[in-house]
Motif scaffolding. Sequence first.
Motif, PDB file in Angstrom:
ATOM      1  N   THR A 120       0.831  -1.199   0.000  1.00  0.00           N
ATOM      2  CA  THR A 120       0.000   0.000   0.000  1.00  0.00           C
ATOM      3  C   THR A 120       0.866   1.251   0.000  1.00  0.00           C
ATOM      4  N   ASP A 121       2.100   1.119   0.491  1.00  0.00           N
ATOM      5  CA  ASP A 121       3.000   2.261   0.638  1.00  0.00           C
ATOM      6  C   ASP A 121       4.371   1.886   0.084  1.00  0.00           C
ATOM      7  N   HIS A 164      -2.693   4.950  -2.733  1.00  0.00           N
ATOM      8  CA  HIS A 164      -2.901   5.870  -3.859  1.00  0.00           C
ATOM      9  C   HIS A 164      -1.563   6.362  -4.397  1.00  0.00           C
ATOM     10  N   VAL A 165      -1.452   6.497  -5.719  1.00  0.00           N
ATOM     11  CA  VAL A 165      -0.265   7.130  -6.280  1.00  0.00           C
ATOM     12  C   VAL A 165      -0.466   8.649  -6.211  1.00  0.00           C
ATOM     13  N   HIS A 181      -6.425  12.847   0.780  1.00  0.00           N
ATOM     14  CA  HIS A 181      -6.334  11.894   1.888  1.00  0.00           C
ATOM     15  C   HIS A 181      -5.269  12.331   2.888  1.00  0.00           C
ATOM     16  N   VAL A 182      -5.530  12.145   4.187  1.00  0.00           N
ATOM     17  CA  VAL A 182      -4.476  12.365   5.174  1.00  0.00           C
ATOM     18  C   VAL A 182      -3.613  11.106   5.227  1.00  0.00           C
ATOM     19  N   LEU A 183      -2.296  11.291   5.075  1.00  0.00           N
ATOM     20  CA  LEU A 183      -1.387  10.152   5.017  1.00  0.00           C
ATOM     21  C   LEU A 183      -1.154   9.541   6.388  1.00  0.00           C
ATOM     22  N   HIS A 184      -1.167   8.221   6.421  1.00  0.00           N
ATOM     23  CA  HIS A 184      -0.841   7.501   7.648  1.00  0.00           C
ATOM     24  C   HIS A 184       0.444   6.684   7.518  1.00  0.00           C
ATOM     25  N   GLY A 185       0.725   6.183   6.332  1.00  0.00           N
ATOM     26  CA  GLY A 185       1.877   5.310   6.145  1.00  0.00           C
ATOM     27  C   GLY A 185       1.521   3.878   6.495  1.00  0.00           C
ATOM     28  N   ALA A 186       2.467   2.976   6.246  1.00  0.00           N
ATOM     29  CA  ALA A 186       2.205   1.544   6.412  1.00  0.00           C
ATOM     30  C   ALA A 186       1.913   1.200   7.865  1.00  0.00           C
ATOM     31  N   ASP A 218      -3.681  14.652  -2.232  1.00  0.00           N
ATOM     32  CA  ASP A 218      -4.747  14.188  -3.124  1.00  0.00           C
ATOM     33  C   ASP A 218      -6.020  13.878  -2.333  1.00  0.00           C
ATOM     34  N   ALA A 231       1.131   6.041  -1.584  1.00  0.00           N
ATOM     35  CA  ALA A 231       0.956   6.248  -0.147  1.00  0.00           C
ATOM     36  C   ALA A 231      -0.469   5.869   0.223  1.00  0.00           C
ATOM     37  N   ASP A 232      -0.614   5.016   1.222  1.00  0.00           N
ATOM     38  CA  ASP A 232      -1.929   4.554   1.654  1.00  0.00           C
ATOM     39  C   ASP A 232      -2.757   4.054   0.459  1.00  0.00           C
TER      40      ASP A 232
END
Lengths: 316, 316
Positions: free
Chosen positions: A126-127, A146-147, B146-151, B144, A143-144
């Motif tokens: 996913t990342d 999504h590109v 979304h708030v990023l969280h990471g893996a 884009d 990231a999460d």
Amino acid sequence: MPFLGIDLGGTKLAVALFSEAGEIVSKEIFPLENRKGTQVGQLITDQIQKYLDSDRTMIQSIGVSVPGISRSKSGTVWAPNIPGWEDYPLLQEIRQLTGSIPVQIESDRTCYILGEQWQGNAQSCTDAIYLSVGTGIGAGIMADGHVLHGAHDIAGAIGWMALRKPFQSKYTDCGCFEYYASGEGIARLTREILAQRTYYRGELRKETSENITAHQVFAAYLKRDTVAIQVINECIEYWGMAAANLISIFNPQKLIFGGGVFGPAVQFIPLIREEAAKWAQPVSMKQVSFEESVLGGNAGVVGAGFLALKNIHNPA
Amino acid sequence: MPFLGIDLGGTKLAVALFSEAGEIVSKEIFPLENRKGTQVGQLITDQIQKYLDSDRTMIQSIGVSVPGISRSKSGTVWAPNIPGWEDYPLLQEIRQLTGSIPVQIESDRTCYILGEQWQGNAQSCTDAIYLSVGTGIGAGIMADGHVLHGAHDIAGAIGWMALRKPFQSKYTDCGCFEYYASGEGIARLTREILAQRTYYRGELRKETSENITAHQVFAAYLKRDTVAIQVINECIEYWGMAAANLISIFNPQKLIFGGGVFGPAVQFIPLIREEAAKWAQPVSMKQVSFEESVLGGNAGVVGAGFLALKNIHNPA
């Protein structure tokens, strides 16, 4: 339901026909030679027309990778290495041929990470981030799930990363990281060091220094040339810092190194990881793996194929 | 349909009751004093219980901001400044009270950017970054939409950004960027310079230097103190480089500066922009605006409120 993946590079065009199962059935390469502006557009549309005219194939979808920025709102392309492509209406030109067949154009760095996600080293991620290091430097960032594109389709311009203060005016044209750690940066630093070392008698003789390439530096490194070692060690530091920054910012599962330099520089990935580990958020550092691109020169065409495939399943 | 936004900080707990319209109806602050481990959990659940017991309110949803990492898979929290919160089961403790009422816990940096997106300076943005600079440094990143969280929920750890090579072991505990440009970094550099300047007779007298704070340095800067000017100029360089890196990587519409240091450092935002403009991808640089947080100390509680509100509309 076959589909086309088209990879426009700075010097050549690759056109791949994919089977419904996602395999490359055929692939053709066309050097751009001295084409510019509409001649490059014509080359692309001629190839598409050839497939559309064929009785054997029924093309369902087309994906295109471009060496620059694909502007999603206008459908135009900025490609700095193709003369006349500041704002080229590629989507419009292709759509004039294709009617209702879906067409999607994305930047090469977006296609690289999509290619790895589909058939390469980022499957099930996913990342994940694709660091493309060649003449220039850029990143395709997933990231999460999504590109990333950014507000105006320019996300991933990591060649501009600031890694060494204070600012120097020589960074103005390409960015600090790219200045030092691209293929061109490796050749430039080698030339600079050679110019200072009057008594140097190593692998990288002064007589060739005008045209020296990164690949020659990598070859000299393997023969323990002192200049090559100095240059590569410097580069490893920059690659490690940049990798660390991406790890701290994104907390990814994988960093994938590709492009013309990785390539021969994959031998340095363990050293790059070691450098990154000094700098990065320590928990994120433990959670990431460093890998090479398994798709190599095919990453663009495979990513373009994945664009096409996704549009068959989820028409825009 | 009222909802609760709860902001746990390193030293205090803020609990805000929001009306259906998204306005803060009441807000209470509770110092943590010397609470640790389960005592902090108890303080939070006591406050929630109070609202659940009230006849006047019918709480529909709860959002919680925590000063660290909210692990989305386990529902546990890592909060480095709260003793015993390495892996604290906060979600489970809250759910024991709340039954079917939705509860969501996120890191403070995630809540900051959500707060700005809902009621602050990032409204109508798809791509915006909240740089939180206080004792530490982190970023809430919306990319884009979304708030990023990471893996593993640790994205945005920008305090670890590598900005100055070579690596020095003093960066090990907090990261290079945070070492130089956090509130603590400002105080540290000031102390170092003062220790060297035997003949210094300025605003920042040596006798207070043990306990000097970033806020004192900002005050001295306004009085043109030479040490304060040197320290702040150094910081502006780091803040500008970090801003540039975020701009080149994300191509955002806005960078929003907040946290305890911004605060008084908002006066430097034009200078930070000037420094960033030297380094960043030039097209992305033109497309971004630099702003201060309008929510200030309320960003966490407002972001937590937005978590709660979103769960009313889109139950998990």
